[in-house]
Design an enzyme around this catalytic site. Sequence first.
Site, PDB file in Angstrom:
ATOM      1  CB  CYS A  28     -36.493  13.326  47.953  1.00 23.70           C
ATOM      2  SG  CYS A  28     -36.597  11.718  47.148  1.00 23.70           S
ATOM      3  CB  ALA A  29     -31.588  14.797  47.538  1.00 14.56           C
TER       4      ALA A  29
END
Length: 101
Positions: A8-9
Site C-alpha cells: 500500500c501507500a
Amino acid sequence: MKKILLVCAAGMSTSLLVNKMLEAAKNRGEEVEIAALPISEAKSVIDEVDLVLLGPQVRYQKKQVDSMVKGRVPVEVIEMRAYGTMDGEKVLGRAFELING
C-alpha cells in the site's frame, strides 16, 4: 500456513483490510498470516510470502513488485470495489484462488 502481503501507500486503510481478512479467515477455519507494508518495506519480506496484493492506490507499482518477486508468486491489484468496501471475505477468497492456482 499461507502468507499474504498487501502493498500500500502508507498502510492505514490497508491495515483495516488486513483485520477484515483475518476475521474472514477465522470464520473459514483457515490459518493465514497477512501483513500490510508500504512498497519501500515490501522488499524485506517479499521472499517469504505466497502472494502479493496491491492496494488500488499503488497499482502503478505493479511492474516494480513483479520484478521483485521474479515470477515466484502471484501479484495482483485488489479489485477497487472490494478494497473500497473493505470486503475482507472477497479479497481473501481471491487470494486463496491465486495461491491455489
